[in-house]
Design a protein around this motif. Structure first.
Motif, short mmCIF file in Angstrom:
data_model
loop_
_atom_site.label_atom_id
_atom_site.label_comp_id
_atom_site.label_asym_id
_atom_site.label_seq_id
_atom_site.Cartn_x
_atom_site.Cartn_y
_atom_site.Cartn_z
N ILE A 1 43.03 35.51 50.87
CA ILE A 1 42.01 35.23 49.86
C ILE A 1 42.56 34.08 49.02
O ILE A 1 43.68 34.16 48.51
N LEU A 2 41.78 33.03 48.90
CA LEU A 2 42.23 31.84 48.20
C LEU A 2 41.16 31.36 47.23
O LEU A 2 40.01 31.77 47.31
N GLN A 3 41.57 30.48 46.34
CA GLN A 3 40.64 29.96 45.34
C GLN A 3 39.72 28.91 45.97
O GLN A 3 40.16 28.12 46.80
N HIS A 4 38.48 28.94 45.56
CA HIS A 4 37.50 27.96 46.03
C HIS A 4 37.89 26.57 45.53
O HIS A 4 38.45 26.44 44.44
N TRP A 5 37.62 25.57 46.32
CA TRP A 5 38.01 24.20 45.96
C TRP A 5 37.14 23.60 44.86
O TRP A 5 37.50 22.60 44.26
N GLN A 6 36.03 24.21 44.55
CA GLN A 6 35.15 23.69 43.50
C GLN A 6 35.41 24.48 42.22
O GLN A 6 34.73 25.46 41.93
N GLN A 7 36.38 24.05 41.45
CA GLN A 7 36.78 24.74 40.23
C GLN A 7 37.02 23.71 39.13
O GLN A 7 37.39 22.57 39.41
N ARG A 8 36.87 24.14 37.90
CA ARG A 8 37.08 23.25 36.76
C ARG A 8 38.55 22.90 36.59
O ARG A 8 38.90 21.77 36.30
N HIS A 9 39.44 23.87 36.77
CA HIS A 9 40.87 23.64 36.60
C HIS A 9 41.41 22.91 37.83
O HIS A 9 41.28 23.41 38.96
N TYR B 1 37.21 32.74 50.45
CA TYR B 1 37.27 32.03 49.17
C TYR B 1 36.75 32.90 48.05
O TYR B 1 35.74 33.59 48.20
N CYS B 2 37.44 32.84 46.93
CA CYS B 2 37.06 33.60 45.75
C CYS B 2 36.88 32.61 44.61
O CYS B 2 37.61 31.62 44.53
N LEU B 3 35.93 32.87 43.74
CA LEU B 3 35.72 31.94 42.63
C LEU B 3 35.29 32.67 41.38
O LEU B 3 34.80 33.78 41.42
N ALA B 4 35.54 31.99 40.28
CA ALA B 4 35.06 32.47 38.99
C ALA B 4 33.75 31.76 38.72
O ALA B 4 33.70 30.53 38.72
N LEU B 5 32.69 32.50 38.55
CA LEU B 5 31.39 31.89 38.33
C LEU B 5 31.28 31.44 36.88
O LEU B 5 31.41 32.25 35.97
N THR B 6 31.08 30.17 36.69
CA THR B 6 30.94 29.59 35.35
C THR B 6 29.79 28.61 35.37
O THR B 6 29.25 28.27 36.42
N GLU B 7 29.44 28.13 34.20
CA GLU B 7 28.36 27.15 34.13
C GLU B 7 28.75 25.82 34.78
O GLU B 7 27.91 25.03 35.15
#
Length: 174
Positions: free
Chosen positions: A106-114, A151-157
């Protein structure tokens, strides 16, 4: 908490010591309760973070791993706020994947703010592929490629990625 030479069902590989806990902790806890062997790999020690020291964050990460039921947690010690998609940052991940032999990563999605989160997703994706190449850096361990990447992500605006599935962690035993 380091356990080596074991096959894991799931390895969560994220940029910072609190990322797996915050972004996918419910999923990891559920899978652990269902009997799956879970490992957590932090790429950095979180030394650039505004809250806490690397030592405090390491202690918190170990405590969180116990709460989540993870059988293994480690930090690769890559530079916080300076992650890059390069061999120097991919190779420690290749080595960890070959050593832990997770069926699913499980990894972080490449489309992230950080930026570190975005880079971590790319680093882990490429490392998972390279880990399966027999002739790529055999000094990093025997070739092994995970069966699945999730892929895992934090849903944000700031993130318009639509998940293809959601894990229900609200019902014990499911």
């Amino acid at each position: 908490m380091i356990v080596s030479g074991h096959d894991f069902d799931i390895a969560a590989i994220c940029a910072h010591p609190d990322d797996a806990d915050l972004i996918m902790g419910g999923t990891l806890a559920l899978q652990s309760r269902l009997g799956r062997r879970v490992a957590i790999v932090d790429l950095t020690r979180g030394e650039s973070g505004s809250r806490g020291t690397p030592e405090t964050r390491a202690a918190e990460a170990d405590a969180a791993a116990r709460v989540l039921g993870a059988a293994h947690r480690e930090s690769l010690g890559l530079p916080d706020s300076s992650l890059e998609v390069c061999a120097a940052h991919k190779d420690p991940v290749v080595q960890a994947i070959r050593r832990l032999r997770p069926r699913t990563v499980i990894l972080q999605h490449w489309q992230q703010r950080h930026p570190d989160h975005a880079h971590a997703g790319r680093i882990v994706y490429e490392a998972a592929f390279l880990a399966g190449l027999r002739n790529y850096r055999p000094d990093l361990g025997e070739a092994y490629r995970p069966f699945k990447l999730v892929y895992c992500l934090a849903l944000t605006e700031q993130n318009d990625v639509v998940p293809t599935f959601v894990v229900d962690v609200t019902r014990p035993g499911r």
